[in-house]
Every structure is written in structure tokens, then in C-alpha cells.
Enzyme design. Structure first.
Site, PDB file in Angstrom:
ATOM      1  N   LYS A 112       1.196  -1.018   0.359  1.00  0.00           N
ATOM      2  CA  LYS A 112      -0.310  -0.175  -0.433  1.00  0.00           C
ATOM      3  C   LYS A 112       0.672   1.603   0.204  1.00  0.00           C
ATOM      4  CE  LYS A 112      -4.033  -1.728   0.168  1.00  0.00           C
ATOM      5  NZ  LYS A 112      -4.971  -1.578  -0.150  1.00  0.00           N
ATOM      6  N   LYS A 192      -3.027  -9.096  -7.522  1.00  0.00           N
ATOM      7  CA  LYS A 192      -4.390  -9.974  -6.618  1.00  0.00           C
ATOM      8  C   LYS A 192      -5.275  -8.794  -7.266  1.00  0.00           C
ATOM      9  CE  LYS A 192      -5.425  -8.226  -2.154  1.00  0.00           C
ATOM     10  NZ  LYS A 192      -6.124  -8.183  -1.381  1.00  0.00           N
ATOM     11  N   LYS A 195     -10.404  -4.269  -4.560  1.00  0.00           N
ATOM     12  CA  LYS A 195     -10.972  -3.112  -4.878  1.00  0.00           C
ATOM     13  C   LYS A 195      -9.938  -2.726  -5.537  1.00  0.00           C
ATOM     14  CE  LYS A 195     -13.460  -4.131  -0.828  1.00  0.00           C
ATOM     15  NZ  LYS A 195     -12.631  -4.345   0.393  1.00  0.00           N
TER      16      LYS A 195
END
Ligand code: AQP
Length: 325
Positions: A112, A192, A195
Site C-alpha cells: 500500500k 491480486k 477493490k
């Protein structure tokens, strides 16, 4: 006495088949077996950029989807994380027992941080501590998650152990329960399904959209022409067939792809049909539920009221253990 189960989902975008196969399907299968608590983790979702204007609606829609996939508010507790402030209170206490080095090793934090290089905030770093608090505040023993969350549950165990060693035995060490569809890849076949990456098939996608998205999905990259033989073992869509199509279709595709009897276009059409057959009823239930958001709000209030009681009790024990009270 049933064991307690806890799991959560972020209202960070449209819920997709990765969330469904990696977590939600398992939640529904396990909900009645355990004393189950499911949470829309809104405070987790603000660690990345988000739209404040649409956030409340996204939170409600995420809760509605949990109900649409089959979680029943009368059989488990469903609530919103920020409605029970003890989660963040416990997070602070737990942040004093775990070392920075442990958090620096977290893969999700590293990923992230790369994805949001302009906003590597402290919340992104301490995300796993809040997750540990979410679980430990209810003394949950079982946590059903996808593969990407295993490291965080291991850290929750470490935090529980450290706290118990220093202050006395308050928390059980939670165990992850990983489902069969533990890591679903995105339509690009590279990352992966997430969202926030936009490489998803959403549970609300119509059959037309599903088919359209699958047409663009990456298959066996070595199969360049229709006449080439393919290798299902390296094809992301074959993996999805295993979850959505029956064993007969899976066996047929496994055989026919290897001898070029079926091409990727036909294989995608078949997958779109099977996937739509499973997702259509979920989408219809979801549409019905979101047309009565006042009911969703009522279920969430009732879930939060029950959870708050449990959370207050645990915080009372924690305050006394750490010498505040
Ligand atoms: N691709 C996936 N395959 C299998 N399981 C998955 N999960 C998420 N993606 C996959 C599981 O879904 C549950 C809820 O996830 P989350 O919303 O808490 O956060 P996440 O893991 O970060 O999910 P996303 O979709 O990747 O969201 P963003 O992009 O916002 O970070 C978890 O149990 C997770 O393992």
C-alpha cells in the site's frame, strides 16, 4: 458454548469475487457454527484516499452486500467498526506492546505504501494493530480471511501473547481460517484482485458486464492463436471455472484446452454464464435490500449495541490490567 468468530471487510469499493471466494462465502458457511461477528471496518478504509461525500452510503452498501450473500442479522452480529469506539481505544493500548520492526515487516503495508506513495500515513502503518484490536476486543478465537491477511492474524497472535505476558492472561490467541479461494488474481492475471486496483468482477455486475470484463481478461499468455494448444494450469480463468462451473465443465475445459478443442473466447463465454448464474441471485437480493436502507441501518444499530456491551467489558478488564483503574 460456541467459539467466537470475527472478521471484517473494508468499505473501500465494490465487493468483488475475490472477497466473495476468499472470505464472504466462508463467512456464510461458518456463521451459524460459531458465535459470529462481522464488521464493516470503516476506520481501516480511511487509511487510503476516499470520497467523503459517498462514504456513508458505501458503508451501508457494504453491509447490505454482507446480507445479500447470505449473512442473517438474526444469526450473527453485523455492525460498523466506528460505532464501537472501544476498537480504537484498545488499538492505542496494543500499539504500546508491539515493536515498530514487526509492523515494518507487513507485506500489505509495503504494497500500500508503494500504491499510495504520496500518502504513507501513520494509520496505514498501524493498520494491523487496529485489526488486532478488532479481533481481540471480542476475544475472538477464529478469523476467516483470504491469504493476504494471514500475516496480520499472525501479528494479532503476537500482540495477544505480548500483552498477556506483560499484563496477565486476557486475550485468546486468534487463529486464521483460510478458505479454498484464498487468493484470487485480478483480470490482468498479474496482481491480486483488489477493490482499489479496479481489476475486479463485482458481485453487482450484470451478466453483460461480466461477459464484457471476461473478454478482456488475460488467459494463458503463451497461447497466441486459436489453433495453439493451451495450458489451463497457468490460466487464471481456469481457476475461476473451478469455483463457478461444475466438475463436468471443468473436466471438459481441462481436456479441450490442452488439445485446442476449445478456444479462449468460448471458454470465457462458458465462464460468464456459470458466474452469472451464481451471482444473479446475490445481485437481485442486494438490489432489494438497498431499496430499504432504513432496515440496514436498524440491523447495524442492533449489531453495534450488542458488540458495544462486549467491547466495554473487555476494555474494563484491560484498563484494570494496565493499572489505570
Ligand atoms: N483477491 C482476493 N482473493 C481472496 N480473498 C481476498 N480478499 C480480498 N481480496 C482477495 C479477502 O477479502 C476479505 C475482505 O478484504 P478487505 O476489504 O478487508 O481488504 P483487502 O484484503 O485489502 O481487500 P481488497 O479488495 O484488496 O481491498 P482494497 O483494494 O481496498 O485493499 C479479507 O478476508 C481478504 O483476505
Amino acid at each position: 458454548m460456541k467459539k467466537r468468530l470475527f472478521s471484517g471487510i473494508q468499505p473501500s469499493g465494490d465487493i468483488h469475487i475475490g472477497n466473495y471466494l476468499g472470505a464472504l462465502k466462508n463467512w456464510v458457511a461458518m456463521a451459524r457454527q460459531y458465535d459470529s461477528i462481522f464488521c464493516v471496518v470503516d476506520y481501516h478504509a480511511i487509511t487510503i484516499p476516499y470520497d467523503t461525500a459517498g462514504f456513508r452510503s458505501r458503508i451501508l452498501h457494504t453491509a447490505a452486500m454482507l446480507m445479500a450473500v447470505g449473512l442473517k442479522p438474526e444469526e450473527c452480529k453485523i455492525f460498523v467498526q466506528s460505532h464501537v469506539p472501544e476498537h480504537t481505544e484498545l488499538c492505542w493500548v496494543l500499539s504500546t506492546v508491539i515493536q515498530m520492526g514487526h509492523l515494518e515487516r507487513m507485506i500489505q503495508y509495503k504494497e500500500k505504501s508503494k500504491q499510495h506513495a504520496e500518502n504513507i500515513n501513520v494509520g496505514l502503518f498501524t493498520y494491523p494493530v487496529l485489526q488486532a484490536a478488532d479481533i481481540l476486543i471480542y476475544k475472538a478465537e477464529v478469523v476467516p480471511v483470504g491469504e493476504d491477511q494471514i500475516q496480520h492474524i499472525e501479528l494479532s497472535r503476537e500482540i495477544a501473547r505480548k500483552f498477556n505476558t506483560r499484563f496477565g492472561p486476557i486475550f485468546p490467541e486468534p487463529l486464521e481460517k483460510v478458505s479454498a479461494g484464498a487468493r484470487i488474481m485480478g483480470l490482468d492475471g498479474q496482481a491480486k484482485m483488489s477493490k482499489s486496483l479496479g481489476n475486479t468482477i463485482a458481485l453487482t455486475d450484470t451478466p453483460e458486464i461480466i461477459h464484457q470484463k471476461l473478454k478482456t481478461a488475460v488467459t494463458d499468455v503463451n497461447r497466441k492463436r486459436r489453433s495453439d494448444t493451451g495450458n489451463p494450469d497457468v490460466c487464471n480463468l481456469f481457476t475461476l471455472h473451478k469455483y463457478f462451473s461444475g466438475s463436468e465443465t471443468v473436466d471438459e475445459i481441462n481436456k479441450e484446452c490442452r488439445n485446442a478443442g476449445i478456444g479462449c473466447i468460448d471458454c470465457k463465454t462458458k465462464l460468464a454464464a456459470h458466474m452469472s448464474a451464481e451471482l444473479n441471485p446475490i445481485r437481485e437480493r442486494y438490489n432489494a435490500i438497498v431499496s430499504h436502507t432504513e432496515d440496514v441501518v436498524g440491523h447495524l444499530e442492533s449489531g453495534a449495541n450488542q458488540c458495544r456491551e462486549m467491547a466495554r467489558q473487555t476494555m474494563g478488564e484491560v484498563r484494570s490490567a494496565i493499572g489505570i483503574r
